[in-house]
Design a protein around this motif. Structure first.
Motif, PDB file in Angstrom:
ATOM      1  N   GLU A  65      41.010  45.387  27.908  1.00 43.96           N
ATOM      2  CA  GLU A  65      40.831  46.328  26.800  1.00 43.96           C
ATOM      3  C   GLU A  65      41.272  45.764  25.443  1.00 43.96           C
ATOM      4  OE1 GLU A  65      44.903  46.748  28.380  1.00 43.96           O
ATOM      5  OE2 GLU A  65      42.958  46.845  29.371  1.00 43.96           O
ATOM      6  N   ARG A  66      42.095  44.723  25.451  1.00 42.38           N
ATOM      7  CA  ARG A  66      42.527  44.078  24.208  1.00 42.38           C
ATOM      8  C   ARG A  66      41.615  42.919  23.810  1.00 42.38           C
ATOM      9  NH1 ARG A  66      48.045  42.280  26.242  1.00 42.38           N
ATOM     10  NH2 ARG A  66      46.672  42.093  28.012  1.00 42.38           N
ATOM     11  N   GLY A  67      40.637  42.607  24.662  1.00 41.45           N
ATOM     12  CA  GLY A  67      39.719  41.513  24.372  1.00 41.45           C
ATOM     13  C   GLY A  67      40.152  40.170  24.927  1.00 41.45           C
ATOM     14  N   VAL A  68      41.189  40.176  25.772  1.00 44.31           N
ATOM     15  CA  VAL A  68      41.700  38.938  26.361  1.00 44.31           C
ATOM     16  C   VAL A  68      40.822  38.541  27.550  1.00 44.31           C
ATOM     17  CG1 VAL A  68      43.672  37.865  27.522  1.00 44.31           C
ATOM     18  CG2 VAL A  68      44.053  39.464  25.628  1.00 44.31           C
ATOM     19  N   PHE A  69      40.371  37.290  27.548  1.00 45.71           N
ATOM     20  CA  PHE A  69      39.544  36.787  28.648  1.00 45.71           C
ATOM     21  C   PHE A  69      40.321  36.760  29.963  1.00 45.71           C
ATOM     22  CE2 PHE A  69      37.260  34.661  25.097  1.00 45.71           C
ATOM     23  CZ  PHE A  69      35.993  35.148  25.374  1.00 45.71           C
ATOM     24  N   TYR A  70      39.590  36.894  31.061  1.00 42.58           N
ATOM     25  CA  TYR A  70      40.189  36.800  32.391  1.00 42.58           C
ATOM     26  C   TYR A  70      40.775  35.398  32.588  1.00 42.58           C
ATOM     27  CZ  TYR A  70      40.675  36.829  37.448  1.00 42.58           C
ATOM     28  OH  TYR A  70      41.170  36.744  38.727  1.00 42.58           O
ATOM     29  N   PRO A  71      42.045  35.290  33.013  1.00 42.81           N
ATOM     30  CA  PRO A  71      42.706  33.980  33.152  1.00 42.81           C
ATOM     31  C   PRO A  71      42.377  33.295  34.482  1.00 42.81           C
ATOM     32  CG  PRO A  71      44.254  35.710  33.658  1.00 42.81           C
ATOM     33  CD  PRO A  71      42.977  36.390  33.251  1.00 42.81           C
ATOM     34  N   LEU A  72      41.136  32.897  34.641  1.00 47.99           N
ATOM     35  CA  LEU A  72      40.670  32.340  35.907  1.00 47.99           C
ATOM     36  C   LEU A  72      41.466  31.108  36.338  1.00 47.99           C
ATOM     37  CD1 LEU A  72      38.684  32.403  38.267  1.00 47.99           C
ATOM     38  CD2 LEU A  72      37.092  31.092  36.848  1.00 47.99           C
ATOM     39  N   ARG A  73      41.680  30.168  35.457  1.00 44.18           N
ATOM     40  CA  ARG A  73      42.409  28.939  35.837  1.00 44.18           C
ATOM     41  C   ARG A  73      43.820  29.239  36.332  1.00 44.18           C
ATOM     42  NH1 ARG A  73      40.597  23.656  33.120  1.00 44.18           N
ATOM     43  NH2 ARG A  73      38.484  24.172  32.532  1.00 44.18           N
ATOM     44  N   ALA A  74      44.512  30.131  35.651  1.00 42.60           N
ATOM     45  CA  ALA A  74      45.872  30.488  36.064  1.00 42.60           C
ATOM     46  C   ALA A  74      45.861  31.165  37.427  1.00 42.60           C
ATOM     47  CB  ALA A  74      46.524  31.403  35.027  1.00 42.60           C
ATOM     48  N   ARG A  75      44.890  32.038  37.646  1.00 45.31           N
ATOM     49  CA  ARG A  75      44.807  32.721  38.941  1.00 45.31           C
ATOM     50  C   ARG A  75      44.525  31.714  40.049  1.00 45.31           C
ATOM     51  NH1 ARG A  75      46.317  36.458  35.807  1.00 45.31           N
ATOM     52  NH2 ARG A  75      45.650  38.600  36.172  1.00 45.31           N
ATOM     53  N   LEU A  76      43.585  30.805  39.811  1.00 51.80           N
ATOM     54  CA  LEU A  76      43.246  29.814  40.828  1.00 51.80           C
ATOM     55  C   LEU A  76      44.433  28.919  41.155  1.00 51.80           C
ATOM     56  CD1 LEU A  76      39.655  28.769  39.776  1.00 51.80           C
ATOM     57  CD2 LEU A  76      40.343  30.161  41.737  1.00 51.80           C
ATOM     58  N   ALA A  77      45.216  28.573  40.163  1.00 56.23           N
ATOM     59  CA  ALA A  77      46.402  27.747  40.401  1.00 56.23           C
ATOM     60  C   ALA A  77      47.383  28.466  41.320  1.00 56.23           C
ATOM     61  CB  ALA A  77      47.072  27.395  39.077  1.00 56.23           C
ATOM     62  N   ALA A  78      47.481  29.770  41.179  1.00 56.28           N
ATOM     63  CA  ALA A  78      48.395  30.555  42.017  1.00 56.28           C
ATOM     64  C   ALA A  78      47.842  30.775  43.429  1.00 56.28           C
ATOM     65  CB  ALA A  78      48.679  31.899  41.358  1.00 56.28           C
ATOM     66  N   TRP A  79      46.526  30.747  43.557  1.00 58.76           N
ATOM     67  CA  TRP A  79      45.891  31.062  44.839  1.00 58.76           C
ATOM     68  C   TRP A  79      45.218  29.850  45.474  1.00 58.76           C
ATOM     69  CZ3 TRP A  79      43.159  35.560  41.972  1.00 58.76           C
ATOM     70  CH2 TRP A  79      44.076  36.567  41.715  1.00 58.76           C
ATOM     71  N   VAL A  80      45.711  28.675  45.202  1.00 58.81           N
ATOM     72  CA  VAL A  80      45.078  27.423  45.628  1.00 58.81           C
ATOM     73  C   VAL A  80      44.938  27.294  47.155  1.00 58.81           C
ATOM     74  CG1 VAL A  80      47.193  26.043  45.652  1.00 58.81           C
ATOM     75  CG2 VAL A  80      45.005  24.950  45.146  1.00 58.81           C
ATOM     76  N   ASP A  81      45.786  27.926  47.916  1.00 58.09           N
ATOM     77  CA  ASP A  81      45.738  27.802  49.375  1.00 58.09           C
ATOM     78  C   ASP A  81      44.871  28.845  50.068  1.00 58.09           C
ATOM     79  OD1 ASP A  81      47.381  25.546  49.387  1.00 58.09           O
ATOM     80  OD2 ASP A  81      49.190  26.763  49.375  1.00 58.09           O
ATOM     81  N   GLU A  82      44.245  29.723  49.310  1.00 59.61           N
ATOM     82  CA  GLU A  82      43.403  30.759  49.906  1.00 59.61           C
ATOM     83  C   GLU A  82      42.126  30.164  50.498  1.00 59.61           C
ATOM     84  OE1 GLU A  82      43.559  34.168  50.130  1.00 59.61           O
ATOM     85  OE2 GLU A  82      45.429  34.471  49.032  1.00 59.61           O
ATOM     86  N   ALA A  83      41.686  30.715  51.599  1.00 53.89           N
ATOM     87  CA  ALA A  83      40.393  30.352  52.188  1.00 53.89           C
ATOM     88  C   ALA A  83      39.284  30.946  51.318  1.00 53.89           C
ATOM     89  CB  ALA A  83      40.303  30.877  53.619  1.00 53.89           C
ATOM     90  N   PRO A  84      38.062  30.427  51.401  1.00 55.70           N
ATOM     91  CA  PRO A  84      36.987  30.879  50.514  1.00 55.70           C
ATOM     92  C   PRO A  84      36.714  32.385  50.486  1.00 55.70           C
ATOM     93  CG  PRO A  84      36.337  28.837  51.554  1.00 55.70           C
ATOM     94  CD  PRO A  84      37.638  29.265  52.208  1.00 55.70           C
ATOM     95  N   VAL A  85      36.534  33.015  51.629  1.00 57.35           N
ATOM     96  CA  VAL A  85      36.186  34.443  51.627  1.00 57.35           C
ATOM     97  C   VAL A  85      37.320  35.295  51.057  1.00 57.35           C
ATOM     98  CG1 VAL A  85      35.600  36.427  53.078  1.00 57.35           C
ATOM     99  CG2 VAL A  85      34.454  34.235  53.433  1.00 57.35           C
ATOM    100  N   PRO A  86      38.562  35.129  51.517  1.00 60.23           N
ATOM    101  CA  PRO A  86      39.641  35.904  50.897  1.00 60.23           C
ATOM    102  C   PRO A  86      39.816  35.617  49.400  1.00 60.23           C
ATOM    103  CG  PRO A  86      40.388  34.978  52.981  1.00 60.23           C
ATOM    104  CD  PRO A  86      39.053  34.368  52.659  1.00 60.23           C
ATOM    105  N   LEU A  87      39.555  34.384  48.987  1.00 61.81           N
ATOM    106  CA  LEU A  87      39.680  34.044  47.576  1.00 61.81           C
ATOM    107  C   LEU A  87      38.647  34.781  46.739  1.00 61.81           C
ATOM    108  CD1 LEU A  87      41.018  32.463  45.314  1.00 61.81           C
ATOM    109  CD2 LEU A  87      39.494  30.544  45.864  1.00 61.81           C
ATOM    110  N   VAL A  88      37.419  34.828  47.199  1.00 63.11           N
ATOM    111  CA  VAL A  88      36.378  35.565  46.474  1.00 63.11           C
ATOM    112  C   VAL A  88      36.758  37.040  46.377  1.00 63.11           C
ATOM    113  CG1 VAL A  88      33.988  36.374  46.571  1.00 63.11           C
ATOM    114  CG2 VAL A  88      34.500  33.975  46.977  1.00 63.11           C
ATOM    115  N   ARG A  89      37.231  37.613  47.459  1.00 62.23           N
ATOM    116  CA  ARG A  89      37.646  39.029  47.446  1.00 62.23           C
ATOM    117  C   ARG A  89      38.816  39.248  46.492  1.00 62.23           C
ATOM    118  NH1 ARG A  89      36.988  39.539  53.856  1.00 62.23           N
ATOM    119  NH2 ARG A  89      34.767  40.044  53.858  1.00 62.23           N
TER     120      ARG A  89
END
Length: 67
Positions: free
Chosen positions: A13-37
């Motif tokens: 709502e403030r116009g801040v982009f989704y922090p995809l890189r930061a999220r991926l760094a935190a979830w690096v060990d997730e399997a593909p299907v759970p990661l997409v979800r």
């Protein structure tokens, strides 16, 4: 991982982009299907439940071949 701009350009709502890189760094060990979800749910939460653009997200993992 392949994704469309509906993922990378989603804003809160403030116009801040989704922090995809930061999220991926935190979830690096997730399997593909759970990661997409997880990303999909987190993206919706970030955007306040609404996504103004279509999105596509593909995650693949290369398994180690054992002989």
């Amino acid at each position: 991982m392949l994704y469309t701009d509906g993922v990378s350009e989603a804003r809160d709502e403030r116009g801040v982009f989704y922090p995809l890189r930061a999220r991926l760094a935190a979830w690096v060990d997730e399997a593909p299907v759970p990661l997409v979800r997880r990303i999909t749910a987190d993206l919706r939460e970030h955007a306040g439940g609404r996504l103004d653009d279509g999105m596509a997200l593909i995650v693949a993992r290369r398994d180690t071949i054992r002989s």
